[in-house]
Write an enzyme that holds these catalytic residues in place. Structure first.
Site, PDB file in Angstrom:
ATOM      1  CG  ASP A  46     -11.083  -6.071  18.754  1.00 33.42           C
ATOM      2  OD1 ASP A  46     -11.044  -4.990  18.429  1.00 33.42           O
ATOM      3  OD2 ASP A  46     -11.144  -6.736  19.824  1.00 33.42           O
ATOM      4  CE1 TYR A  51      -8.519  -8.548  25.169  1.00 31.57           C
ATOM      5  CE2 TYR A  51      -8.317  -8.718  22.834  1.00 31.57           C
ATOM      6  CZ  TYR A  51      -9.027  -8.331  23.873  1.00 31.57           C
ATOM      7  OH  TYR A  51     -10.140  -7.520  23.722  1.00 31.57           O
ATOM      8  CE  LYS A  77     -10.430  -4.279  22.533  1.00 35.89           C
ATOM      9  NZ  LYS A  77     -10.195  -5.516  21.563  1.00 35.89           N
TER      10      LYS A  77
END
Length: 336
Positions: A46, A51, A77
């Site tokens: 994931d 990030y 995401k």
């Protein structure tokens, strides 16, 4: 589709630390960590553009893009578009200020519209070096990033990202979608909608040994009733349950340190590791499909696998319940 039918195992790898969360991680250390995860059989990864402004996706992609695409499950995401230009202002990450100050210097646009969702996916595929995604989470449409404006962001996502991801799922482009958040309320609101319907959700930090009572009150009963699965993010509560000093992405306050001390003492009495207690607790709820601790050192992967498979006696769970350190409503392993 049920996440339990998609995910290849109960332990995945969360890549937020690879975005230089809290510290600057050397490239070779990040690569060795992902390689260790692969070599030891981890097949669910994931990540997110947020990030490190794309850094985690780039580092993950350098390793997994060389592996057969059908051999692993990949989620990322939407909600942040990474631009090919430097950030000139100090980023506003709400309660998470400074979290990725050592990441890439690229500018991040926070947007959950249909157009931004498609741009975000396109950018992620490029950074990861792959041709498709399995699961896409709608990222951080919650109070911790947006304060009182979170409902406005939620509505933007409902009419934008939710609909795009539902279409992509129905077309077979992705296998599932849901929300990836640190708060329960956006997921509760989504589950109350007539449409679009999510397949699951990634809840970070809200179903751990240290913080689970709120999730048990409304969200998890709703999810169980609707057969919606949960991926548990942040099972070590930002590291405090794994020997670190952070809780909720900040230095842990005295009351949390005291509670962790009690948990460790109880684990010690039964000869088990606190990591085993943390992972196995998070997975004991019926809606939990997988847990995705993060890591930045290869040795942590072996520790997580050992914790998942460690034999924890039923007496520990009974004593944990009796101590009042977990909610009476929390399901425990072995039916404790």
């Amino acid at each position: 589709m049920s996440l339990k039918n998609i995910l290849p195992g109960r332990l995945g790898f969360g890549t937020a630390p690879l975005g230089n969360m809290f510290r600057a991680i050397p490239d070779e250390e990040a690569r060795a960590t992902v390689e260790a995860a692969w070599e030891q059989g981890i097949r669910y990864y994931d990540t997110a553009p947020f990030y490190g402004a794309g850094l985690a996706e780039e580092r993950l992609g350098q390793v997994i893009s060389a592996e057969p695409r059908d051999a692993y499950v990949l989620s990322t995401k939407v909600g942040r578009v990474i631009l090919d230009e430097p950030e000139t202002d100090v980023p506003d990450f709400g309660e998470k200020g400074g979290l990725f100050e050592h990441g890439n210097p690229n500018r991040i646009v926070h947007e959950w519209t249909a157009e931004a969702t498609e741009r975000s996916i396109e950018g992620s595929l490029k950074r990861l070096g792959v041709d498709r995604l399995d699961i896409v989470w709608v990222h951080d449409i919650a109070q911790d990033f947006h304060g009182d404006a979170w409902l406005q962001k939620f509505e933007e996502a409902r009419t934008g990202a939710f609909r795009v991801l539902s279409r992509l799922r129905d077309e077979g482009v992705i296998r599932a979608w849901g929300l990836g958040v640190n708060k329960t309320e956006p997921i509760e609101l989504t589950l109350a909608l007539d449409e679009p319907r999510p397949d699951g959700f990634l809840l970070a930090g809200r179903y751990t040994l240290l913080d689970h009572e709120h999730a048990l009150q409304r969200l998890l009963p709703m999810a169980q009733e609707q057969n919606v699965d949960m991926v548990v993010g942040g099972p070590y509560s930002s590291g405090i349950l794994a020997g670190g000093s952070h809780f909720e992405y900040q230095q842990a306050p005295p009351e949390i340190i005291e509670r962790v001390g009690r948990l460790k003492a109880l684990a010690g009495e039964h000869g088990i590791s606190i990591k085993a207690a943390a992972l196995q607790f998070s997975l004991a709820h019926p809606v939990a499909a997988a847990v995705i601790p993060g890591a930045t050192r290869p040795s942590r992967i072996a520790e997580d696998l050992a914790a998942l498979n460690e034999d924890v006696p039923a007496a520990f769970w009974h004593d944990l319940r009796a101590s009042g350190l977990v909610s009476p409503a929390a399901p425990l392993p072995a039916g404790a």
